[in-house]
Each structure stands twice: as structure tokens, then as C-alpha cells.
Design a protein around this motif. Structure first.
Motif, PDB file in Angstrom:
ATOM      1  N   VAL A 135       0.791  -1.340  -0.071  1.00 16.83           N
ATOM      2  CA  VAL A 135      -0.066  -0.037  -0.036  1.00 16.83           C
ATOM      3  C   VAL A 135       0.708   1.186  -0.152  1.00 16.83           C
ATOM      4  CG1 VAL A 135      -1.636   1.206   1.350  1.00 16.83           C
ATOM      5  CG2 VAL A 135      -1.905  -1.092   1.123  1.00 16.83           C
ATOM      6  N   CYS A 136       2.001   1.281   1.015  1.00 19.99           N
ATOM      7  CA  CYS A 136       2.832   2.315   1.208  1.00 19.99           C
ATOM      8  C   CYS A 136       3.721   2.654  -0.251  1.00 19.99           C
ATOM      9  CB  CYS A 136       3.587   2.307   2.016  1.00 19.99           C
ATOM     10  SG  CYS A 136       2.654   2.538   3.710  1.00 19.99           S
ATOM     11  N   MET A 137       3.987   1.501  -1.042  1.00 18.75           N
ATOM     12  CA  MET A 137       4.799   1.613  -2.052  1.00 18.75           C
ATOM     13  C   MET A 137       3.705   2.121  -3.250  1.00 18.75           C
ATOM     14  SD  MET A 137       8.110   0.664  -2.131  1.00 18.75           S
ATOM     15  CE  MET A 137       8.358   0.285  -3.618  1.00 18.75           C
ATOM     16  N   LYS A 138       2.703   1.798  -3.141  1.00 17.50           N
ATOM     17  CA  LYS A 138       1.517   2.238  -4.177  1.00 17.50           C
ATOM     18  C   LYS A 138       1.453   3.754  -4.119  1.00 17.50           C
ATOM     19  CE  LYS A 138      -3.192   2.232  -4.702  1.00 17.50           C
ATOM     20  NZ  LYS A 138      -4.694   1.744  -4.578  1.00 17.50           N
ATOM     21  N   TYR A 139       1.309   4.143  -2.941  1.00 18.35           N
ATOM     22  CA  TYR A 139       1.190   5.609  -3.015  1.00 18.35           C
ATOM     23  C   TYR A 139       2.355   6.629  -3.108  1.00 18.35           C
ATOM     24  CZ  TYR A 139      -3.563   4.795  -1.971  1.00 18.35           C
ATOM     25  OH  TYR A 139      -5.047   4.528  -2.135  1.00 18.35           O
ATOM     26  N   LEU A 140       3.521   6.017  -2.120  1.00 20.55           N
ATOM     27  CA  LEU A 140       4.657   6.871  -1.964  1.00 20.55           C
ATOM     28  C   LEU A 140       5.684   6.932  -3.281  1.00 20.55           C
ATOM     29  CD1 LEU A 140       5.055   6.482   2.049  1.00 20.55           C
ATOM     30  CD2 LEU A 140       3.816   8.492   0.631  1.00 20.55           C
ATOM     31  N   LYS A 141       5.654   5.688  -3.683  1.00 22.50           N
ATOM     32  CA  LYS A 141       6.666   5.196  -4.759  1.00 22.50           C
ATOM     33  C   LYS A 141       8.217   5.425  -4.558  1.00 22.50           C
ATOM     34  CE  LYS A 141       3.017   6.327  -8.534  1.00 22.50           C
ATOM     35  NZ  LYS A 141       2.084   5.539  -7.638  1.00 22.50           N
ATOM     36  N   ASN A 142       8.400   5.085  -3.350  1.00 24.97           N
ATOM     37  CA  ASN A 142       9.682   5.417  -2.732  1.00 24.97           C
ATOM     38  C   ASN A 142       9.868   4.332  -1.699  1.00 24.97           C
ATOM     39  OD1 ASN A 142      11.698   6.218  -0.569  1.00 24.97           O
ATOM     40  ND2 ASN A 142      12.051   7.937  -2.194  1.00 24.97           N
ATOM     41  N   GLU A 143      10.941   3.178  -1.740  1.00 28.70           N
ATOM     42  CA  GLU A 143      11.045   2.290  -0.750  1.00 28.70           C
ATOM     43  C   GLU A 143      11.246   2.603   0.436  1.00 28.70           C
ATOM     44  OE1 GLU A 143      14.132  -1.495  -0.380  1.00 28.70           O
ATOM     45  OE2 GLU A 143      13.949  -0.561  -2.275  1.00 28.70           O
ATOM     46  N   GLU A 144      12.261   3.598   0.819  1.00 28.99           N
ATOM     47  CA  GLU A 144      12.460   4.018   2.101  1.00 28.99           C
ATOM     48  C   GLU A 144      11.485   4.755   2.790  1.00 28.99           C
ATOM     49  OE1 GLU A 144      15.083   2.874   3.999  1.00 28.99           O
ATOM     50  OE2 GLU A 144      15.559   1.929   1.961  1.00 28.99           O
ATOM     51  N   GLU A 145      10.714   5.629   2.272  1.00 31.01           N
ATOM     52  CA  GLU A 145       9.622   6.242   2.614  1.00 31.01           C
ATOM     53  C   GLU A 145       8.429   5.124   2.947  1.00 31.01           C
ATOM     54  OE1 GLU A 145       7.923  10.061   1.119  1.00 31.01           O
ATOM     55  OE2 GLU A 145       9.488  10.012  -0.345  1.00 31.01           O
ATOM     56  N   ALA A 146       8.276   4.116   2.172  1.00 28.98           N
ATOM     57  CA  ALA A 146       7.210   3.212   2.128  1.00 28.98           C
ATOM     58  C   ALA A 146       7.650   2.421   3.841  1.00 28.98           C
ATOM     59  CB  ALA A 146       7.217   2.279   1.052  1.00 28.98           C
ATOM     60  N   LYS A 147       8.906   2.009   3.770  1.00 35.43           N
ATOM     61  CA  LYS A 147       9.358   1.183   5.033  1.00 35.43           C
ATOM     62  C   LYS A 147       9.070   2.230   6.012  1.00 35.43           C
ATOM     63  CE  LYS A 147      12.504  -1.716   2.786  1.00 35.43           C
ATOM     64  NZ  LYS A 147      14.053  -2.179   2.561  1.00 35.43           N
ATOM     65  N   ASP A 148       9.614   3.230   6.055  1.00 36.33           N
ATOM     66  CA  ASP A 148       9.138   4.229   7.257  1.00 36.33           C
ATOM     67  C   ASP A 148       7.863   4.287   7.627  1.00 36.33           C
ATOM     68  OD1 ASP A 148      12.145   4.580   7.545  1.00 36.33           O
ATOM     69  OD2 ASP A 148      11.962   6.640   6.348  1.00 36.33           O
ATOM     70  N   SER A 149       7.011   4.398   6.600  1.00 36.14           N
ATOM     71  CA  SER A 149       5.459   4.655   6.837  1.00 36.14           C
ATOM     72  C   SER A 149       5.029   3.318   7.514  1.00 36.14           C
ATOM     73  CB  SER A 149       4.870   4.912   5.390  1.00 36.14           C
ATOM     74  OG  SER A 149       5.318   6.315   5.102  1.00 36.14           O
ATOM     75  N   VAL A 150       5.299   2.312   7.093  1.00 35.94           N
ATOM     76  CA  VAL A 150       4.816   0.872   7.516  1.00 35.94           C
ATOM     77  C   VAL A 150       5.210   1.107   9.027  1.00 35.94           C
ATOM     78  CG1 VAL A 150       5.238  -1.583   7.857  1.00 35.94           C
ATOM     79  CG2 VAL A 150       5.124  -0.369   5.574  1.00 35.94           C
ATOM     80  N   GLN A 151       6.561   1.267   9.460  1.00 33.30           N
ATOM     81  CA  GLN A 151       6.757   1.527  10.780  1.00 33.30           C
ATOM     82  C   GLN A 151       5.874   2.558  11.592  1.00 33.30           C
ATOM     83  OE1 GLN A 151       8.735  -0.560  12.324  1.00 33.30           O
ATOM     84  NE2 GLN A 151       9.039  -1.398  10.409  1.00 33.30           N
ATOM     85  N   GLN A 152       5.774   3.623  10.862  1.00 33.86           N
ATOM     86  CA  GLN A 152       4.650   4.613  11.576  1.00 33.86           C
ATOM     87  C   GLN A 152       3.500   4.233  11.830  1.00 33.86           C
ATOM     88  OE1 GLN A 152       5.540   8.255   9.252  1.00 33.86           O
ATOM     89  NE2 GLN A 152       7.479   8.207   9.851  1.00 33.86           N
ATOM     90  N   VAL A 153       2.651   3.475  10.627  1.00 34.58           N
ATOM     91  CA  VAL A 153       1.391   2.799  11.005  1.00 34.58           C
ATOM     92  C   VAL A 153       1.509   1.775  11.886  1.00 34.58           C
ATOM     93  CG1 VAL A 153      -0.169   1.316   9.596  1.00 34.58           C
ATOM     94  CG2 VAL A 153       0.737   3.292   8.516  1.00 34.58           C
ATOM     95  N   PHE A 154       2.541   1.045  12.155  1.00 29.95           N
ATOM     96  CA  PHE A 154       2.811  -0.057  13.238  1.00 29.95           C
ATOM     97  C   PHE A 154       2.554   0.757  14.697  1.00 29.95           C
ATOM     98  CE2 PHE A 154       5.050  -3.505  11.286  1.00 29.95           C
ATOM     99  CZ  PHE A 154       4.107  -3.989  10.460  1.00 29.95           C
ATOM    100  N   LEU A 155       3.203   2.052  14.632  1.00 32.54           N
ATOM    101  CA  LEU A 155       3.203   2.891  16.056  1.00 32.54           C
ATOM    102  C   LEU A 155       1.749   3.160  16.326  1.00 32.54           C
ATOM    103  CD1 LEU A 155       6.392   4.811  15.913  1.00 32.54           C
ATOM    104  CD2 LEU A 155       6.012   2.873  17.302  1.00 32.54           C
ATOM    105  N   LYS A 156       0.980   3.894  14.997  1.00 30.35           N
ATOM    106  CA  LYS A 156      -0.181   4.353  15.288  1.00 30.35           C
ATOM    107  C   LYS A 156      -1.139   3.182  15.688  1.00 30.35           C
ATOM    108  CE  LYS A 156      -3.813   6.781  12.944  1.00 30.35           C
ATOM    109  NZ  LYS A 156      -3.893   7.958  13.725  1.00 30.35           N
ATOM    110  N   ALA A 157      -0.941   1.963  15.028  1.00 27.77           N
ATOM    111  CA  ALA A 157      -1.870   0.837  15.584  1.00 27.77           C
ATOM    112  C   ALA A 157      -1.584   0.678  17.076  1.00 27.77           C
ATOM    113  CB  ALA A 157      -1.376  -0.128  14.619  1.00 27.77           C
ATOM    114  N   ILE A 158      -0.507   0.724  17.629  1.00 28.93           N
ATOM    115  CA  ILE A 158      -0.162  -0.010  18.850  1.00 28.93           C
ATOM    116  C   ILE A 158      -0.868   1.115  19.840  1.00 28.93           C
ATOM    117  CG2 ILE A 158       1.889  -0.076  20.431  1.00 28.93           C
ATOM    118  CD1 ILE A 158       3.461  -1.112  18.381  1.00 28.93           C
ATOM    119  N   ASN A 159      -0.735   2.422  19.390  1.00 30.26           N
ATOM    120  CA  ASN A 159      -1.218   3.509  20.235  1.00 30.26           C
ATOM    121  C   ASN A 159      -2.726   3.458  20.157  1.00 30.26           C
ATOM    122  OD1 ASN A 159       1.159   4.575  21.221  1.00 30.26           O
ATOM    123  ND2 ASN A 159       1.521   5.922  19.174  1.00 30.26           N
ATOM    124  N   GLU A 160      -3.392   3.442  19.139  1.00 25.89           N
ATOM    125  CA  GLU A 160      -4.811   3.569  19.016  1.00 25.89           C
ATOM    126  C   GLU A 160      -5.389   2.178  19.332  1.00 25.89           C
ATOM    127  OE1 GLU A 160      -6.410   6.024  17.686  1.00 25.89           O
ATOM    128  OE2 GLU A 160      -4.640   6.979  17.833  1.00 25.89           O
TER     129      GLU A 160
END
Length: 187
Positions: free
Chosen positions: A41-66
Motif C-alpha cells: 500500500v505504501c509503495m503504491k502511494y509513495l513510490k519510494n522504498e525507504e519512505e514506504a518502509k518508514d511509513s509501515v513503521q509509523q503505521v505500526f506505531l499508530k496501531a499500537i497507540n490506537e
């Protein structure tokens, strides 16, 4: 905790266990199941591997908090939307908030056809991510590295310790199996 050891436990049961004892390991198992989906999903929108990986980590953190705050009934749909919205917000913040993204978020009745096309593409990507998770580990790794991370055969052999012939075979067989799984899902 080993992922394979908990494969028989469905998402709702893992969430129930997490809410019962607040053990983040249950959540970790659940998030691990959807790492490939989220990366896609993140690769589809961001089209950048590093940004996508960082975003997955941020989504994980959001999930843990929410997920400490409230219960989610359909985890897969929820985590998918969290990732999608995170990427769209990231694009907006970078000034890449285009009319196309705005259209995806604020479709009017006249744009229902476009929205349906978008939904179909979105569904196809979700099906592909799910099918990718059904491949054996070797094919999954090689397909991910080759197509999503744009690694060369040589880079994959160095990273995985597979021979060049094994890498080519895993990619070829994985691609064929992915196609079969996708056709099976759509029929």
C-alpha cells in the motif's frame, strides 16, 4: 513468539488476547501478518522504498497507540485504511496533494465511475498482497525483493544466500503462482 506457532489464531482472537492482557506481543504477531500488505500500500502511494518502509513503521506505531484506546472489529480493513490515510497525508504535507488524491478522498456523485475504478484497482492490490502472503517463503522473499524493492538478481543472491538459479526459479515460480492465486480470487 513464533509467527508459525500462532498461525491458527485468527485476527479477532489475537485482538481479544491483546485487549485482555495488554501484551504487545499479540499485536506484534497481528502486525507481522500484514507487513507485506502495508508495504505494498505504501509503495503504491509513495513510490519510494525507504519512505514506504518508514511509513509501515509509523503505521505500526499508530496501531499500537490506537488499539490500546478502542476495539477494532475488522483489523485488516482498519490497518489498510490507516496506511492509506497515512500515505495520503504524507503526500499532502509534501505538497504532492494533487487533484487525483483529493478526488479519491472527496468523490462527488458525478465521479462514481472513477471511484469504482479506483476501488477495483485497490481491491486488486489487496488481493495481490494477500496472494503474495500465500506463496512459500522463498518465492515471497524473491518476489518482494525483485518487484517491490527493485533489487537485481545479483543483489537478491547476496541478500538471501540463494544461488542465481534459485533466485530466477523462485521469481518465475512465484510469479506464476501469484497469477494463479489472483485468478482464483477473482473467479
Amino acid at each position: 513468539m513464533s509467527k508459525d506457532r500462532y498461525e491458527h489464531i485468527n485476527d479477532n482472537e489475537l485482538l481479544s488476547r491483546f485487549h485482555a492482557d495488554h501484551n504487545n506481543e499479540w499485536l506484534g504477531i497481528l502486525l507481522q501478518r500484514y507487513t507485506m500488505l502495508l508495504l505494498g500500500v505504501c509503495m503504491k502511494y509513495l513510490k519510494n522504498e525507504e519512505e514506504a518502509k518508514d511509513s509501515v513503521q509509523q503505521v505500526f506505531l499508530k496501531a499500537i497507540n490506537e488499539l490500546h484506546k478502542y476495539k477494532v472489529e475488522y483489523f485488516k480493513s482498519w490497518i489498510y485504511m490507516v496506511a492509506k490515510n497515512h500515505c495520503l497525508m504524507k503526500l499532502r504535507d509534501k505538497g504532492k496533494y494533487t487533484a487525483e488524491i483529493n478526488e479519491q478522498l472527496m468523490a462527488t456523485p458525478d465521479e462514481i465511475t472513477d471511484k469504482n475504478n479506483y476501488i477495483e484497482k485497490d481491491k486488486a492490490l489487496t488481493n495481490m498482497a494477500e496472494a503474495l502472503l500465500q506463496l512459500n517463503k522463498e518465492q515471497q522473499v524473491c518476489i518482494t525483493l525483485f518487484y517491490l524493492e527493485k533489487k537485481s538478481y545479483q543483489e537478491i543472491t547476496e541478500q538471501t544466500q540463494f544461488t542465481l538459479m534459485q533466485v530466477k526459479s523462485h521469481i518465475q515460480n512465484g510469479k506464476r503462482n501469484l497469477k494463479l492465486l489472483m485468478e482464483k480470487k477473482t473467479s
